[in-house]
Design a protein around this motif. Structure first.
Motif, PDB file in Angstrom:
ATOM      1  N   LEU A   1       0.827  -1.205   0.000  1.00 22.81           N
ATOM      2  CA  LEU A   1       0.000   0.000   0.000  1.00 22.81           C
ATOM      3  C   LEU A   1       0.865   1.260   0.000  1.00 22.81           C
ATOM      4  N   ALA A   2       1.942   1.225   0.772  1.00 28.79           N
ATOM      5  CA  ALA A   2       2.847   2.379   0.819  1.00 28.79           C
ATOM      6  C   ALA A   2       3.517   2.614  -0.534  1.00 28.79           C
ATOM      7  N   LEU A   3       3.899   1.543  -1.202  1.00 32.01           N
ATOM      8  CA  LEU A   3       4.531   1.683  -2.514  1.00 32.01           C
ATOM      9  C   LEU A   3       3.550   2.220  -3.552  1.00 32.01           C
ATOM     10  N   LEU A   4       2.298   1.746  -3.502  1.00 37.84           N
ATOM     11  CA  LEU A   4       1.285   2.272  -4.417  1.00 37.84           C
ATOM     12  C   LEU A   4       1.026   3.748  -4.145  1.00 37.84           C
ATOM     13  N   SER A   5       0.965   4.124  -2.877  1.00 32.26           N
ATOM     14  CA  SER A   5       0.769   5.531  -2.521  1.00 32.26           C
ATOM     15  C   SER A   5       1.937   6.379  -2.989  1.00 32.26           C
ATOM     16  N   TRP A   6       3.145   5.822  -2.878  1.00 31.20           N
ATOM     17  CA  TRP A   6       4.335   6.531  -3.365  1.00 31.20           C
ATOM     18  C   TRP A   6       4.187   6.849  -4.846  1.00 31.20           C
ATOM     19  N   GLY A   7       3.769   5.854  -5.635  1.00 32.81           N
ATOM     20  CA  GLY A   7       3.616   6.069  -7.067  1.00 32.81           C
ATOM     21  C   GLY A   7       2.556   7.104  -7.392  1.00 32.81           C
ATOM     22  N   LEU A   8       1.440   7.072  -6.679  1.00 28.19           N
ATOM     23  CA  LEU A   8       0.374   8.040  -6.922  1.00 28.19           C
ATOM     24  C   LEU A   8       0.834   9.462  -6.603  1.00 28.19           C
ATOM     25  N   VAL A   9       1.509   9.622  -5.485  1.00 31.29           N
ATOM     26  CA  VAL A   9       1.991  10.952  -5.096  1.00 31.29           C
ATOM     27  C   VAL A   9       3.052  11.446  -6.078  1.00 31.29           C
ATOM     28  N   TYR A  10       3.974  10.556  -6.476  1.00 31.67           N
ATOM     29  CA  TYR A  10       5.049  10.947  -7.384  1.00 31.67           C
ATOM     30  C   TYR A  10       4.498  11.441  -8.718  1.00 31.67           C
ATOM     31  N   ASN A  11       3.433  10.808  -9.201  1.00 34.46           N
ATOM     32  CA  ASN A  11       2.834  11.201 -10.477  1.00 34.46           C
ATOM     33  C   ASN A  11       2.129  12.551 -10.415  1.00 34.46           C
ATOM     34  N   GLN A  12       1.881  13.052  -9.214  1.00 34.03           N
ATOM     35  CA  GLN A  12       1.177  14.322  -9.053  1.00 34.03           C
ATOM     36  C   GLN A  12       2.118  15.482  -8.732  1.00 34.03           C
ATOM     37  N   LEU A  13       3.414  15.248  -8.774  1.00 34.79           N
ATOM     38  CA  LEU A  13       4.354  16.301  -8.391  1.00 34.79           C
ATOM     39  C   LEU A  13       4.335  17.475  -9.365  1.00 34.79           C
ATOM     40  N   VAL A  14       4.221  17.194 -10.671  1.00 33.52           N
ATOM     41  CA  VAL A  14       4.208  18.278 -11.651  1.00 33.52           C
ATOM     42  C   VAL A  14       2.965  19.156 -11.490  1.00 33.52           C
ATOM     43  N   PRO A  15       1.747  18.579 -11.483  1.00 38.03           N
ATOM     44  CA  PRO A  15       0.585  19.446 -11.268  1.00 38.03           C
ATOM     45  C   PRO A  15       0.608  20.138  -9.908  1.00 38.03           C
ATOM     46  N   PHE A  16       1.199  19.482  -8.894  1.00 38.03           N
ATOM     47  CA  PHE A  16       1.286  20.114  -7.583  1.00 38.03           C
ATOM     48  C   PHE A  16       2.167  21.359  -7.631  1.00 38.03           C
ATOM     49  N   SER A  17       3.323  21.258  -8.298  1.00 35.64           N
ATOM     50  CA  SER A  17       4.214  22.422  -8.385  1.00 35.64           C
ATOM     51  C   SER A  17       3.555  23.542  -9.184  1.00 35.64           C
ATOM     52  N   ASP A  18       2.833  23.202 -10.258  1.00 33.50           N
ATOM     53  CA  ASP A  18       2.111  24.218 -11.026  1.00 33.50           C
ATOM     54  C   ASP A  18       1.041  24.886 -10.175  1.00 33.50           C
ATOM     55  N   TRP A  19       0.348  24.088  -9.364  1.00 38.79           N
ATOM     56  CA  TRP A  19      -0.694  24.636  -8.492  1.00 38.79           C
ATOM     57  C   TRP A  19      -0.119  25.585  -7.451  1.00 38.79           C
ATOM     58  N   VAL A  20       1.042  25.225  -6.899  1.00 36.10           N
ATOM     59  CA  VAL A  20       1.666  26.086  -5.888  1.00 36.10           C
ATOM     60  C   VAL A  20       2.041  27.438  -6.494  1.00 36.10           C
ATOM     61  N   VAL A  21       2.666  27.410  -7.670  1.00 37.56           N
ATOM     62  CA  VAL A  21       3.061  28.659  -8.314  1.00 37.56           C
ATOM     63  C   VAL A  21       1.834  29.493  -8.658  1.00 37.56           C
ATOM     64  N   ALA A  22       0.786  28.835  -9.176  1.00 44.49           N
ATOM     65  CA  ALA A  22      -0.439  29.556  -9.531  1.00 44.49           C
ATOM     66  C   ALA A  22      -1.120  30.159  -8.301  1.00 44.49           C
ATOM     67  N   SER A  23      -1.103  29.430  -7.186  1.00 43.34           N
ATOM     68  CA  SER A  23      -1.744  29.923  -5.970  1.00 43.34           C
ATOM     69  C   SER A  23      -1.007  31.114  -5.379  1.00 43.34           C
ATOM     70  N   LEU A  24       0.282  31.250  -5.730  1.00 40.51           N
ATOM     71  CA  LEU A  24       1.058  32.395  -5.243  1.00 40.51           C
ATOM     72  C   LEU A  24       0.924  33.601  -6.161  1.00 40.51           C
ATOM     73  N   ALA A  25       0.142  33.471  -7.209  1.00 40.57           N
ATOM     74  CA  ALA A  25      -0.074  34.554  -8.170  1.00 40.57           C
ATOM     75  C   ALA A  25       1.251  35.032  -8.766  1.00 40.57           C
ATOM     76  N   VAL A  26       2.110  34.068  -9.100  1.00 37.60           N
ATOM     77  CA  VAL A  26       3.411  34.365  -9.693  1.00 37.60           C
ATOM     78  C   VAL A  26       3.413  33.864 -11.125  1.00 37.60           C
ATOM     79  N   ASP A  27       3.914  34.663 -12.040  1.00 40.27           N
ATOM     80  CA  ASP A  27       4.010  34.258 -13.439  1.00 40.27           C
ATOM     81  C   ASP A  27       4.970  33.075 -13.553  1.00 40.27           C
ATOM     82  N   ARG A  28       4.497  31.956 -14.096  1.00 38.97           N
ATOM     83  CA  ARG A  28       5.316  30.738 -14.174  1.00 38.97           C
ATOM     84  C   ARG A  28       6.562  30.936 -15.018  1.00 38.97           C
ATOM     85  N   SER A  29       6.515  31.851 -15.999  1.00 34.94           N
ATOM     86  CA  SER A  29       7.667  32.088 -16.876  1.00 34.94           C
ATOM     87  C   SER A  29       8.635  33.123 -16.328  1.00 34.94           C
ATOM     88  N   SER A  30       8.299  33.744 -15.206  1.00 37.59           N
ATOM     89  CA  SER A  30       9.190  34.737 -14.621  1.00 37.59           C
ATOM     90  C   SER A  30      10.349  34.058 -13.904  1.00 37.59           C
TER      91      SER A  30
END
Length: 351
Positions: A24-53
């Protein structure tokens, strides 16, 4: 390191629970790892910072790479701890080093090709190999090859300058990894590892592998996480923070002006400039493309690319917890000489 206790083989409810939780821990690891890119995009967007800056690039880089590297480190160290319960350090050395000189370096460098890691992502594998007693030179061959010679880098070169250059880069990139690791191995610098790493390498499993229960193997992996990740994680965060700042704020025009000059010192200059930086092969693609478009010499650009992805300041910061300063200096010197040779050779072959 945790010592494996004696258990009589057999089925037990506790073993089923341990195995189930681990899966179960290994499956959870894979699920979380696959969401790292959208998570980082969400964090930048929530800070109201231009992603290309500059700030957006730096924040996105840090938010993505920090959990990525820590998760990779945790997974690899657990796996190495689990596997280590099957093999003593002596058997592991014999398995990876091979019976002939240099075979282990070739195998490790070949493994690096199929592992698309940046330099900091390759460090978890390096730490796992070192702590498991794999010969030092062999681990360095992997550490050099993994970020520098992978399908991303080869695809980039194939698309930009053709298959001949890509093939030449593959051959000489592997040569740098194999020869550098072999040279470091021949220097016998194991005593230059940090003391806590030497203690892990010298520890042994008390029981024969066939008498060790699966639960104890899982516990051995967990103990390895506490022992290694618990010591290294602050250095990882500090290294990625430095890499995020460099990634977001280093200007490309300054680099192009240096690489475009027809002078012998351009290759060593860009290697010195590239070492403090940090990026993976995919991240350096826009910079390399821009530099070649502005007329920079091919060998100079490739030397810069190799130094950025194979010798980076964040990587050295992380490795400082595992290696002494003297051993890091030897690593930089040996690999740096190989990169310089490749840069000069490419400038000669492809003027």
């Amino acid at each position: 390191m945790h010592t494996i206790d004696n258990h009589v083989p057999g089925r037990s409810p506790s073993a089923v629970i341990w195995i189930g939780v681990t899966v179960l821990a290994l499956l959870s690891w894979g699920l979380v790892y696959n969401q790292l890119v959208p998570f980082s995009d969400w964090v930048v967007a929530s800070l109201a910072v231009d992603r290309s800056s500059h700030l957006g690039e730096a924040i996105g880089f840090f938010v993505y790479d920090t959990p990525k590297v820590l998760m990779l480190l945790t997974l690899v160290v657990f796996a190495m701890g689990f596997v280590r319960s099957f093999f003593s350090p002596e058997k592991t050395r014999a398995l990876l080093a091979g019976k002939r000189e240099g075979v282990g370096n070739v195998l490790a460098a070949g493994l690096g090709i199929v592992t698309p890691f940046c330099s900091c992502s390759a460090v978890p594998m390096f730490i796992g190999f070192v702590s498991a007693g794999v010969p030092l030179g062999v681990t360095f061959s992997f550490l050099i090859s993994a970020p520098m010679v992978n399908e991303v880098a080869l695809g980039l070169l194939f698309g930009l300058v053709g298959w001949k250059v890509a093939l030449t880069y593959l051959v000489f990139g592997l040569s740098v990894a194999i020869v550098s690791g072999w040279v470091i191995g021949r220097l016998h610098l194991e005593t230059w590892l940090q003391e806590w790493v030497r203690n892990i390498r010298s520890s042994t499993v008390d029981l024969p592998p066939e008498n060790v229960a699966i639960v104890d193997r899982i516990k051995a992996g967990i103990d390895a996480i506490h022992e290694i990740v618990g010591k290294v994680w602050p250095w990882i965060i500090a290294g990625i923070a430095a890499g995020a700042f460099i990634h977001g704020y280093v200007p490309a025009d300054l680099l192009a002006s240096i690489m475009g000059r027809d002078a012998w010192w351009s290759v060593p200059a860009v290697v010195l400039i590239g070492i403090p930086m940090y990026s993976n092969a995919a991240g350096i693609i826009p910079v390399v493309t821009a530099l070649l478009a502005k007329g920079a010499a091919l060998g100079t650009v490739l030397a810069f690319m190799m130094s950025v992805i194979a010798l980076s300041l964040p990587e050295m910061i992380i490795l400082r917890k595992v290696l002494t300063t003297r051993l890091i200096a030897v690593f930089i010197g040996v690999v740096g000489m190989g990169i310089l040779a490749v840069g000069f050779l490419f400038n000669f072959l492809f003027p």
